[in-house]
Design a protein around this motif. Structure first.
Motif, mmCIF file in Angstrom:
data_model
loop_
_atom_site.group_PDB
_atom_site.id
_atom_site.type_symbol
_atom_site.label_atom_id
_atom_site.label_comp_id
_atom_site.label_asym_id
_atom_site.label_seq_id
_atom_site.Cartn_x
_atom_site.Cartn_y
_atom_site.Cartn_z
ATOM 1 N N ARG A 253 0.841 -1.184 0.000
ATOM 2 C CA ARG A 253 0.000 0.000 0.000
ATOM 3 C C ARG A 253 0.877 1.235 0.000
ATOM 4 N NH1 ARG A 253 -5.364 1.523 2.404
ATOM 5 N NH2 ARG A 253 -5.244 3.732 1.938
ATOM 6 N N PHE A 254 0.577 2.177 -0.906
ATOM 7 C CA PHE A 254 1.262 3.469 -0.846
ATOM 8 C C PHE A 254 0.337 4.543 -1.380
ATOM 9 C CE2 PHE A 254 2.246 2.851 -5.333
ATOM 10 C CZ PHE A 254 2.525 1.494 -5.424
ATOM 11 N N LEU B 28 8.680 4.996 -0.559
ATOM 12 C CA LEU B 28 9.687 4.835 -1.605
ATOM 13 C C LEU B 28 9.107 5.007 -2.990
ATOM 14 C CD1 LEU B 28 11.702 1.808 -0.183
ATOM 15 C CD2 LEU B 28 12.487 4.157 -0.409
ATOM 16 N N VAL B 29 7.821 4.649 -3.161
ATOM 17 C CA VAL B 29 7.269 4.703 -4.513
ATOM 18 C C VAL B 29 7.008 6.139 -4.935
ATOM 19 C CG1 VAL B 29 5.564 3.756 -6.071
ATOM 20 C CG2 VAL B 29 6.260 2.447 -4.100
ATOM 21 N N LEU C 13 14.466 -2.566 -8.025
ATOM 22 C CA LEU C 13 14.757 -3.845 -7.367
ATOM 23 C C LEU C 13 14.928 -3.625 -5.869
ATOM 24 C CD1 LEU C 13 17.226 -5.397 -9.972
ATOM 25 C CD2 LEU C 13 14.905 -6.160 -9.495
ATOM 26 N N GLY C 14 15.534 -2.485 -5.508
ATOM 27 C CA GLY C 14 15.681 -2.158 -4.100
ATOM 28 C C GLY C 14 14.327 -2.012 -3.419
ATOM 29 N N ILE C 15 13.390 -1.370 -4.117
ATOM 30 C CA ILE C 15 12.044 -1.218 -3.541
ATOM 31 C C ILE C 15 11.380 -2.589 -3.400
ATOM 32 C CG2 ILE C 15 9.765 -0.200 -3.826
ATOM 33 C CD1 ILE C 15 11.025 2.064 -5.386
ATOM 34 N N PHE D 264 20.275 13.006 -1.493
ATOM 35 C CA PHE D 264 19.100 13.153 -0.635
ATOM 36 C C PHE D 264 18.549 11.786 -0.251
ATOM 37 C CE2 PHE D 264 14.454 13.015 -0.543
ATOM 38 C CZ PHE D 264 14.204 13.801 0.568
ATOM 39 N N MET D 265 18.468 10.904 -1.238
ATOM 40 C CA MET D 265 17.911 9.575 -0.959
ATOM 41 C C MET D 265 18.754 8.842 0.083
ATOM 42 S SD MET D 265 18.352 6.130 -2.669
ATOM 43 C CE MET D 265 17.546 5.711 -4.181
ATOM 44 N N VAL D 266 20.068 8.864 -0.099
ATOM 45 C CA VAL D 266 20.921 8.155 0.850
ATOM 46 C C VAL D 266 20.793 8.781 2.238
ATOM 47 C CG1 VAL D 266 23.299 7.544 1.405
ATOM 48 C CG2 VAL D 266 22.495 7.366 -0.942
#
Lengths: 512, 672
Positions: B74-75, B136-137, B183-185, B271-273
């Motif tokens: 869910r997102f 993340l999405v 793939l990480g997500i 920013f993400m890291v």
């Protein structure tokens, strides 16, 4: 709505229209066809509005016993509902796309299209095995005619290939159906979906159905009829072929193969994965080197359909729902892309990519919509393409990271071939005077692309409208599949949290 | 309504109005709507940031719309505001607003202005969605949205083949990283059964020591997840291996380079890291990987920066290199320092790009520094702005007194790298020191080549065109002879709407470090960050305890770089060519950007087209068709006399087969 035979009505309207079209002159035939498809679209909207989300699995059911156990049995669940909506949504667009470009035997052409609409809706609503078979196989006859009569120069070879592939699959499927009816003692599809066939027999039955669905899908290596069929078909033929007919394969898997033969589906899942992985990589690379716009998009369809098959055989909710959304999205997007090709084909009468260029200058509106559909095809978030692809790949990742990785390369290759196409057609300088003189979209064309564009964005931004109707059906299917579900390759093992990063460096100590 | 809704959605609205209105709307309306939206956003963003700075900001999430619910996945669309977001908000809206304003002047003669401004605003919207993502999405949505805007803006001058090629390259190379991100997500969802960032960060530490299989190999769970996500960051932030798109992206108009390819989009990876820093902190291996990639990038890009002639490419490689610094900081566990450098870098790098744009504007789109020289007298305002940027990037300053922006942020990164005491941290430190020397050298080289020496633009084709057109226009007497290297062309300073952004950014480049270093990187910075990043207080202690030479090393190498550049380009301008000749192969290797483009062309691009051709001609046509449908037809025609009838009447045969089958079915049903 209780008791009102709306599904039969939706089948009858285009059929009736088809009969009238056969007798009418060109102008009247166009109007009748448009009217009939719009009525069916309105009925489709009513159907959706009255569909009880989360209610009974089969709704709007009709059952008229004909003879000897063979019955006129219709009904729809959420899965079929969405595909019906897709069909009735695309049909008026197809009529619009044929408005000017078809000028010979118009009445018969429109009749063929309307007949096809009846048969398509029939496929998605049939609840009797043999009724389904009739719709499923007969639905291709108007398509042969459309390619064979109104198609391009090589139409005979294309329709011959189409025929040959389909023939083998349909014979095997029929034999399997006969065996199933004999074994289970019924031809009722909902009953069969819950029937447990012996594991040994399941494999043969699965393969027989696979032969038919893999061709329709189409899966590699049964795909070579598709590029030829698309190239030769008139624009509207391509739209409906890519938009709806290809979805029959996926629908077949989700309606027959998975619920009826869960063990065999699990057994053959690796076969599906291998074929799909090859399809994604190989057909994407082939799409990269095409010079013919329609061929390029046809090959991209094969790659996208491979995402559908891996999602279906992921044996989880995300995979199944993702595959359904990919099917709906691809129906809209590839339909729109073929329409876009048709729009410039009507002006220049060539599908050769190099004959265009710099269209952003003289056709800015066209460039905008083509960009949107390109991005949807590439799977940009907030377009329909992303939601489906993302869910399907999420689903398959839980089963196999290898399959997810290889199929994931589709997002790279897809971007490469679509943007390369866009660059050659829309960007660059106006190197051909005739292409530079083409007028931008007119009102009729805007009326065709704008609704599709809105639908693509709707499905991308608020897909809940499309996920909600099928949620319960997918959950049912998922439960049915649960005992056959293969083990995922992740093998997550929880270690000792105490052994965290604490002993490493001062830097990481402070990080907690 | 929460102001964040306006900050994020006004640019979208403006983009839609300007984009769909396009020429019907007109230049002025399109420019006003988009620029206005951004200035409103900027004015609303600063109070949020200052609120967090003053300590009374509250982290909160504003829900917008449901997005996807599929099983347990869910997102939703939602906007998260916390300290980290607030920092990004001011960076994005400020630079974007100034770039919008600057573009009024820079793009004044372009026929397609509404489209340009619509793209700029669209980009800003996507970037804001990225930095406000709560899951993340949605971050991936922003990620791809900025990618799209970047693609459109790089290819803005779509008639130029090089621009459309660069646009595709940017999109496709980024997609390679995006696959890693996706793939990480997927992996994160598999492990945590959620894609909500706060939930993941809370539960990540419990996953330490767990293992997972990926591609058939066993990995530490958090290591593989972080590495996959980081591959996405490498693409967006142009790190070594996935950097090749960034220099080509300079094909876009210069304001675009300033906004997207310097200040904001390329920092999305950093920013993400930082956003996921509590997750990365669980895996020392992933942290080391981040550090090493960052360290290699900052060195490699800096070497190339010393040899390029195109003013924008020098700054592009400089950006690539500075991003490497940020990753080193993030990798050694100092995300605060990474974010601080991101913050100061946004000001001084946007300044350098816009300054370069002002030079290019004055020089009729000539970008080759070999055709510049002596410009400080012609365009003095631009010169001083560029000086401010250069002082900031090279990190000029005196410990405990005052420094330009980069002095605080870059030095804190180097100190953190040294203090982290890990192998990778040491590596990052030494690479950082070497690159600081190179940074100083190429930055001053740019200044000296552009603003000092004698004018050299007589040989420039762009200038010759300009002079030629001018002479035609005024119908003057034949060709003048100028021996001063100017060919009679005298550059003019840019209009006011370009100079105001330069002035404001100069202010940032000079003072941003001094004003904000306490909040971002001091020992009490934990109160500022409020848990929005992994704040390692202990590391900050260690940073203060580094030996004196570590503190002075950056200043020393900066001075060496300056002196070398002075020697090479002012004292004895013949030296560079001599050194280049002496270095020979090494020089060519660096000058040709380590041959990455050639390498990728040989191992990816050509094989892809070759394989596509072969799969098509050999596979589909030669194999499948030949032995499939065509083979069947051949066998039928050989095997039976009815071949002719079959081929023309197949439709009827088909209907016949179907009917026969149905008859069989029905008769079976009847018999039962």
């Amino acid at each position: 709505m209780a008791g009102f035979p709306i599904l039969s009505l939706m089948l009858a309207v285009p059929l009736l229209g088809a009969l009238v079209c056969l007798l009418a002159d060109a102008r009247t035939a166009r109007l009748i066809a448009l009217g009939a498809t719009l009525i069916d679209f309105a009925l489709g909207v009513m159907l959706w509005c009255n569909f009880d989300v989360g209610g009974a699995q089969w709704q709007f059911t009709e059952n008229v016993p004909l003879f000897a156990g063979f019955s006129w049995k219709l009904g729809t669940d959420g899965i079929a509902l969405l595909l019906i909506e897709l069909s009735v949504f695309l049909m008026p667009v197809c009529i619009g796309a044929s408005w000017k470009s078809i000028d010979k035997r118009v009445g018969e052409y429109m009749a063929a299209f309307l007949l096809m609409e009846t048969l398509m809706i029939g496929v998605f609503t049939a609840q009797d095995l043999f009724l389904f078979y009739i719709f499923f196989e007969a639905g291709l006859i108007p398509m042969y005619l459309i390619i064979g009569i109104w198609g391009g120069a090589d139409r005979i070879y294309a329709s011959y290939k189409f025929f040959l592939y389909t023939l083998l699959g349909s014979v095997l499927m029929l034999i399997a159906m006969l065996w199933m009816a004999n074994e289970a003692g019924t031809t009722d599809i909902p009953t069969l979906m819950a029937y447990d066939f012996p594991a040994g027999a399941q494999k043969w039955l699965w393969l027989a159905f696979f032969a038919s669905f893999a061709v329709k899908m189409p899966m590699w290596p049964f795909h070579t009829w598709l590029p030829d069929a698309h190239v030769q078909a008139p624009t509207a033929g391509s739209v409906i072929l890519a938009g709806v007919l290809l979805k029959m394969g996926g629908y077949g898997f989700i309606r027959f193969s998975l619920p009826m033969f869960p063990e065999a589906s699990a057994y053959f899942a690796p076969l599906i994965f291998v074929l799909s992985m090859i399809a994604v990589v190989v057909t994407s690379l082939i799409a990269l080197v095409q010079h013919d716009m329609k061929k390029l998009i046809a090959y991209s369809s094969v790659a996208h359909m491979a995402i559908v098959t891996v999602g279906l055989f992921a044996f989880n909710v995300q995979g199944l729902e993702g595959s359904m959304i990919v099917m709906l999205s691809h129906g809209l997007v590839s339909g729109a892309l073929f329409l876009s090709v048709g729009i410039i084909y009507d002006r220049l009468h060539t599908r050769e990519i190099d004959r265009y260029g710099g269209l952003a200058i003289n056709m800015p509106k066209y460039a905008l919509f083509f960009m949107l559909f390109t991005m949807a095809s590439v799977g940009l978030p907030a377009t329909s393409g992303f939601v489906g692809e993302f869910l399907a790949l999420t689903g398959i990742y839980q089963l196999s990271s290898w399959v997810a990785l290889v199929c994931g390369t589709g997002i790279i290759l897809g971007a490469a071939y679509m943007l390369y196409l866009y660059r050659r057609v829309i960007f660059g300088d106006q190197k051909n005077a005739d292409a530079a003189a083409m007028p931008d979209l007119d009102l009729r064309e805007m009326l065709m692309v704008v609704p599709i564009a809105l639908a693509v964005l709707w499905m991308g931004i608020y897909p809940e409208s499309f996920l909600a109707p099928m949620r319960k059906d997918i959950a049912t299917l998922d439960a049915r599949l649960s005992h056959a579900r293969p083990q995922g390759d992740a093998q997550l093992t929880i270690g000792k949290p105490a052994a965290a990063a604490t002993h490493e460096t001062p830097a990481h100590e402070g990080a907690h | 309504m929460d102001p964040i809704l306006f900050i994020v959605f006004l640019p979208l609205l403006a983009a839609i109005i300007a984009g769909l209105g396009n020429r019907a709307l007109g230049n002025l309306a399109a420019k006003s709507v988009t620029t206005g939206a951004l200035f409103i956003g900027c004015l609303l963003s600063w109070p949020i940031f200052l609120g967090f700075l003053a300590g009374h900001g509250e982290a909160h999430v504003v829900p917008v719309l449901n997005w996807v619910q599929s099983g347990s996945l869910r997102f939703d669309w939602a906007l998260r505001v916390d300290t980290l977001t607030a920092v990004m908000l001011v960076v994005v809206t400020s630079v974007s607003a100034l770039v919008h304003l600057y573009s009024w002047g820079y793009m004044a003669e372009d026929p397609d202005q509404p489209r340009f401004f619509a793209y700029l605003s669209l980009f800003t919207f996507a970037m804001l969605m990225l930095v406000t993502a709560d899951n993340l999405v949605q971050m991936f949505f922003g990620w791809e949205g900025v990618g799209l805007a970047s693609y459109l803006l790089i290819g803005f001058w779509f008639k130029k083949p090089s621009a459309s090629a660069a646009a595709i390259k940017a999109f496709v190379v980024n997609r390679v990283g995006d696959l890693g991100f996706m793939l990480g997500i997927f992996g994160t969802f598999l492990v945590f059964n959620t894609v909500s960032i706060p939930e993941i960060l809370v539960r990540a530490p419990a996953m330490a020591g767990s293992t997972i299989h990926f591609l058939g190999m066993e990995w530490s769970t958090m290591t593989i997840l972080c590495v996959l996500l980081f591959i996405g960051a490498m693409g967006k932030s142009a790190q070594l291996g996935l950097h090749t798109w960034l220099p080509d992206a300079m094909e876009g108009p210069t304001p675009v380079s300033a906004l997207i390819h310097a200040a904001t989009m390329v920092t999305a990876g950093v920013f993400m890291v930082c956003r996921l820093s509590p997750m990365f902190a669980v895996s020392p291996a992933a942290m080391a990987f981040v550090t090493v990639v960052g360290a290699c990038t900052l060195f490699f890009a800096a070497t190339i920066g010393t040899t390029q002639w195109d003013i924008k490419r020098v700054i592009a490689y400089s950006t690539c290199s500075q991003l490497g610094y940020m990753f080193v900081a993030a990798g050694v566990g100092a995300p605060g320092a990474a974010m601080f450098h991101l913050f100061t870098h946004a000001f001084f790098k946007a300044l350098l790009f816009l300054g370069a744009g002002s030079v290019i504007h004055a020089m009729h789109h000539e970008q080759d520094m070999r055709f510049y020289g002596g410009l400080r007298k012609q365009i003095p305002f631009t010169f001083w702005a560029m000086m401010a940027g250069t002082l900031a990037i090279t990190g000029v300053g005196i410990v405990d007194v005052f420094g330009f922006a980069g002095f605080y942020s870059k030095d804190s990164i180097l100190e953190a790298a040294y203090a982290s005491a890990s192998e990778s941290g040491r590596f990052g430190f030494w690479m950082g020191i070497i690159a600081a020397l190179l940074t100083s050298f190429y930055s001053w080289r740019l200044i000296f080549l552009t603003f000092y020496g004698k004018p050299r633009w007589a040989g420039s084709e762009h200038i010759q065109h300009a002079v030629h057109d001018d002479h035609h226009g005024h119908a003057t007497h034949g060709h003048d002879h100028h021996d001063d290297g100017t060919a009679g062309y005298h550059p003019h300073e840019s209009p006011l709407n370009m100079l105001i952004p330069l002035a404001l950014l100069s202010f940032g480049a000079v003072f941003a470090g001094f004003i904000f270093h306490h909040a971002f990187i001091s020992e009490g910075a934990g109160e500022f960050w409020k848990g929005s990043i992994a704040f390692a207080e202990q590391l900050i202690h260690h940073m203060h305890g580094v030996p004196g030479w570590v503190k002075w090393a950056p200043f020393t190498v900066m001075a060496i770089g300056f002196v070398t550049a002075y020697q090479f380009y002012i004292r004895s301008p013949e030296t560079p060519a001599r050194v280049a000749a002496q270095l020979g192969g090494l020089y060519r290797f660096v000058y040709n950007k380590w041959y990455f483009d050639e390498l990728y062309d040989w191992i990816f691009v050509r094989p892809a087209f070759w394989l596509g051709e072969k799969f098509w001609k050999w596979g589909d046509i030669g194999l499948i068709d030949r032995f499939g449908p065509n083979g069947a037809a051949w066998m039928v025609s050989q095997g039976s006399r009815v071949a002719h009838r079959f081929q023309t009447g197949y439709l009827y045969s088909y209907a016949l087969v179907m009917l026969l089958g149905l008859t069989a079915a029905i008769s079976w049903v009847m018999v039962h």
